[in-house]
Design an enzyme around this catalytic site. Structure first.
Site, PDB file in Angstrom:
ATOM      1  N   ARG A 280       1.043  -1.008  -0.382  1.00  6.21           N
ATOM      2  CA  ARG A 280      -0.001   0.255  -0.106  1.00  6.21           C
ATOM      3  C   ARG A 280       0.838   1.594  -0.318  1.00  6.21           C
ATOM      4  NH1 ARG A 280      -3.804  -2.855  -1.520  1.00  6.21           N
ATOM      5  NH2 ARG A 280      -5.661  -2.656  -0.495  1.00  6.21           N
TER       6      ARG A 280
ATOM      7  N   GLU B 118      -3.246   7.329  -4.079  1.00  5.36           N
ATOM      8  CA  GLU B 118      -4.446   7.011  -5.573  1.00  5.36           C
ATOM      9  C   GLU B 118      -4.894   7.815  -5.782  1.00  5.36           C
ATOM     10  OE1 GLU B 118      -4.098   2.770  -5.587  1.00  5.36           O
ATOM     11  OE2 GLU B 118      -2.178   2.524  -5.182  1.00  5.36           O
TER      12      GLU B 118
ATOM     13  N   HIS C 231      -1.381   0.567  -9.735  1.00  2.33           N
ATOM     14  CA  HIS C 231      -1.873  -0.825  -8.869  1.00  2.33           C
ATOM     15  C   HIS C 231      -2.293  -2.171  -9.511  1.00  2.33           C
ATOM     16  CE1 HIS C 231      -4.056  -0.880  -4.706  1.00  2.33           C
ATOM     17  NE2 HIS C 231      -3.737  -2.327  -5.150  1.00  2.33           N
TER      18      HIS C 231
END
Ligand code: DGY
Length: 323
Positions: free
Chosen positions: A242, A271, A289
């Site tokens: 993360r 993000e 991602h």
């Protein structure tokens, strides 16, 4: 009896949307746009289940409704640090996730980042596409050898183990790791890895450091100025966990100042925002991602959510309950 009302916050693989629609009274997000906190809060009043994913934010404010209709959040994803689980628990709302099915694909993306940043794959590809490649020569785009190097893994859960296995058995790497709880040495040896007592000891030995711990408050900025400085000069950082596990400002400074040689990133603190400073660095590989982004895995993740909510509404315990 009427079917439970279910909100799916983003588009899912069509095969899974079909199964969901057969079983439940489903609202799909046909525009596939991330929902606001306010829209999610309202949905708490209208749906028996909400099926969110990492692009949704569910802070305490989402749970701030008088009597929520929602009884379960079936998260599409293994990481659930975007959900305030204490707030969910306080309202008696069950939360489930999708472990196991994305282990291999996420470990593969970590390996892809490691190889790409070490061997300068991104730079090379850009050079060929731009027509700037002037041909082979002995000093052209020299990278770093991967085979036989030491990799340090932070977090030895399912994905950390799968990554260790690839590094050790695929690339003959020496694998050391840090994990908060002790791992049986014979278990670690199955992945060609050995546990060290502190993160600092892992950083001091590793040519590549790969993050596989959960995000959220407990690991926020685990890689900070001090820890980046504790990495070997010339080492690379890989993050498929993360974004908030890394202090991005400190990372940018460490890359600019040559404290570390490069980074391979699949996740970011805010993000889809990616700092411009990272985008212009040649020694950084940036992916959007993609860890679990294969047809097989995304379908399997969806099926897991279906299994969890089906079990819940049939009065059984959902197999992947985290709250
Ligand atoms: C996960 O499952 O946590 C992936 O990062 C996608 O959310």
């Amino acid at each position: 009896m009427s079917k439970p009302r279910i909100l799916v916050t983003r588009r899912w693989p069509s095969a899974v949307e079909r199964i969901l629609s057969e079983r439940f009274d489903v609202t799909l997000n046909l525009r596939d746009e991330a929902m606001s906190v306010e829209a999610l809060r309202q949905a708490m009043d209208e749906y028996d289940a909400i099926l969110p994913t990492v692009s949704d934010k569910l802070p305490a404010a989402v749970f701030d409704v008088v009597t929520p209709r929602t009884r379960i959040l079936g998260n599409f994803g293994v990481g659930y640090n975007h959900i305030d689980t204490n707030a969910a628990k306080g309202r008696g709302i069950v939360v489930t996730n999708t472990p196991d099915v994305l282990t291999d694909c996420t470990a593969d993306i970590a390996m892809l980042l490691l190889l790409t940043v070490a061997r300068r794959g991104g730079e090379g590809e850009r050079q060929v596409r731009s027509g700037e490649w002037a041909g082979w020569c002995p000093t052209h785009m020299i990278g770093t050898k991967v085979t036989g190097k030491t990799v340090g893994i932070i977090g030895f859960g399912r994905i950390g183990r799968a990554f260790a296995q690839r590094c050790h058995f695929g690339f003959g790497m020496d694998v050391v790791f840090y994990n908060r709880s002790p791992v049986d040495p014979s278990d670690a040896a199955r992945y060609g890895a050995r546990q060290l007592p502190t993160i600092e000891e892992v950083l001091a030995l590793s040519d590549f450091v790969s993050l596989h711990c959960p995000g959220g408050a407990v690991n926020r900025h685990l890689m900070n100025v001090g820890r980046l400085a504790a990495m070997k000069p010339g080492a690379f950082l890989i993050n498929t966990a993360r974004g908030d596990v890394v202090d991005e400002v400190a990372l940018i400074a460490a890359l600019k100042d040559g404290v570390i040689r490069g980074a391979g990133l699949d996740v970011y603190a805010a993000e889809p925002h990616v700092p411009d400073a990272l985008k212009v660095m040649e020694n950084v590989v940036l992916l959007p991602h993609l860890g679990s982004a294969t047809e097989e895995t995304r379908t399997a993740m969806g099926i897991k959510v279906v299994d969890n909510v089906t079990a819940f509404f049939e009065g059984r315990s959902p197999p992947d309950r985290v709250v």
